[in-house]
Scaffold this active site. Structure first.
Site, short mmCIF file in Angstrom:
data_model
loop_
_atom_site.label_atom_id
_atom_site.label_comp_id
_atom_site.label_asym_id
_atom_site.label_seq_id
_atom_site.Cartn_x
_atom_site.Cartn_y
_atom_site.Cartn_z
N PHE A 176 -0.97 16.43 4.14
CA PHE A 176 -1.34 15.88 3.01
C PHE A 176 0.09 15.69 2.15
CE2 PHE A 176 -3.20 15.01 -1.04
CZ PHE A 176 -4.04 13.93 -0.45
N GLU A 235 0.96 -1.26 0.03
CA GLU A 235 0.04 0.00 0.03
C GLU A 235 0.95 1.29 -0.16
OE1 GLU A 235 -2.46 1.81 -0.55
OE2 GLU A 235 -3.96 1.68 1.28
N ASP A 236 0.47 2.40 -0.39
CA ASP A 236 1.01 3.67 -0.34
C ASP A 236 1.09 4.07 0.86
OD1 ASP A 236 -1.55 4.36 -0.66
OD2 ASP A 236 -1.13 6.03 -2.24
N ASP A 260 -4.05 6.01 6.28
CA ASP A 260 -4.26 7.26 6.99
C ASP A 260 -5.47 6.83 8.08
OD1 ASP A 260 -4.71 10.18 6.99
OD2 ASP A 260 -6.50 9.95 5.70
N ARG A 307 1.48 12.48 -9.14
CA ARG A 307 2.21 11.01 -8.97
C ARG A 307 3.39 10.79 -9.43
NH1 ARG A 307 -2.31 8.03 -7.15
NH2 ARG A 307 -4.39 8.45 -7.84
P1 IMP Z 1 -7.63 5.76 4.49
O1 IMP Z 1 -8.71 4.49 4.33
O2 IMP Z 1 -7.98 6.80 5.30
O3 IMP Z 1 -6.51 4.90 5.46
O4 IMP Z 1 -6.96 6.13 3.17
C1 IMP Z 1 -5.96 5.50 2.71
C2 IMP Z 1 -5.87 6.09 1.16
O5 IMP Z 1 -6.12 7.79 1.03
C3 IMP Z 1 -4.63 5.93 0.67
O6 IMP Z 1 -4.51 5.05 -0.18
C4 IMP Z 1 -4.37 7.11 -0.31
O7 IMP Z 1 -4.99 6.96 -1.55
C5 IMP Z 1 -5.26 8.55 0.49
N1 IMP Z 1 -4.43 9.19 1.26
C6 IMP Z 1 -4.52 9.35 2.31
N2 IMP Z 1 -3.49 10.35 2.74
C7 IMP Z 1 -2.97 10.87 1.76
C8 IMP Z 1 -1.95 11.82 1.57
O8 IMP Z 1 -1.46 12.40 2.48
N3 IMP Z 1 -1.63 11.91 0.20
C9 IMP Z 1 -2.36 11.35 -0.99
N4 IMP Z 1 -3.14 10.46 -0.64
C10 IMP Z 1 -3.49 10.21 0.60
MG MG Z 2 -5.25 8.11 -3.38
#
Ligand code: IMP
Ligand code: MG
Length: 173
Positions: free
Chosen positions: A148, A95-96, A99, A161
């Protein structure tokens, strides 16, 4: 909209990737590794890390995105699902960024229903402060503050990206 100060340089990213790949190569030695990249965000991290892993592996992908609703419960939409049979595989989900944890928690449970031999999670970035759902993370590149970020596969509105490093993103007012 402006890209702000760099948070992680290309060199820091490369060094961390080598470290993570070495740990993964050791931990999965003799196993049936299926590396699953979570798109779009992880496409660059995924391609870098798989090339540094020194054991045989099979790749597949999951394309998903989450929408945060007002009550902060997330809805995750799947656009492409894993096509490999996971039942005899040691799955590594790549995963990238984690959050709130909503996306990963949903996907993790979805994969577990298909009974893989094992499931581990590798994330490039961890925004720990923002966590709402506790998800077990086995490999974490960097813990970052609640800001962010864009670059190295991560986007704002599908842009930035291709930036080769991680930068803090500020929306100009
Ligand atoms: P989560 O479900 O809140 O954990 O969201 C995860 C997804 O939100 C990641 O896979 C990203 O696509 C996006 N995301 C969360 N924080 C960032 C950020 O700081 N930059 C870019 N994408 C983010
Ligand atoms: Mg995203």
């Amino acid at each position: 909209m402006v890209v702000g100060r760099p948070l992680l340089t290309v060199e820091q990213i490369q060094e961390k990737n080598r470290e993570l790949a070495d740990r993964i190569s050791a931990d999965f030695k003799g196993k049936n590794l299926l590396a699953v990249g979570l798109l779009k965000g992880a496409f660059i991290f995924f391609s870098d890390i798989v090339r540094l892993i020194k054991i045989p592996l099979v790749v597949d992908f999951l394309v998903a995105s989450s929408y945060l609703k007002s009550d902060s419960s997330g809805e995750v939409k799947i656009y492409y699902d894993i096509r490999e049979d996971v039942t005899d595989k040691d799955v590594l989900l790549i995963e990238d960024i984690v959050d709130t944890g909503v996306t990963l928690n949903y996907l993790r449970e979805r994969i577990l229903m298909r009974c893989p031999k094992s499931l581990r999670i590798c994330t490039f970035l961890d925004k720990k402060e923002r966590r709402q759902v506790d998800v077990p993370l086995d490999y974490v590149g960097f813990e970052i503050p609640n800001e962010f970020v864009v670059g190295y596969g991560l986007d704002y509105d599908n842009k930035f990206r291709n930036l080769p490093y991680i930068s803090v993103f500020k929306k100009s007012t």
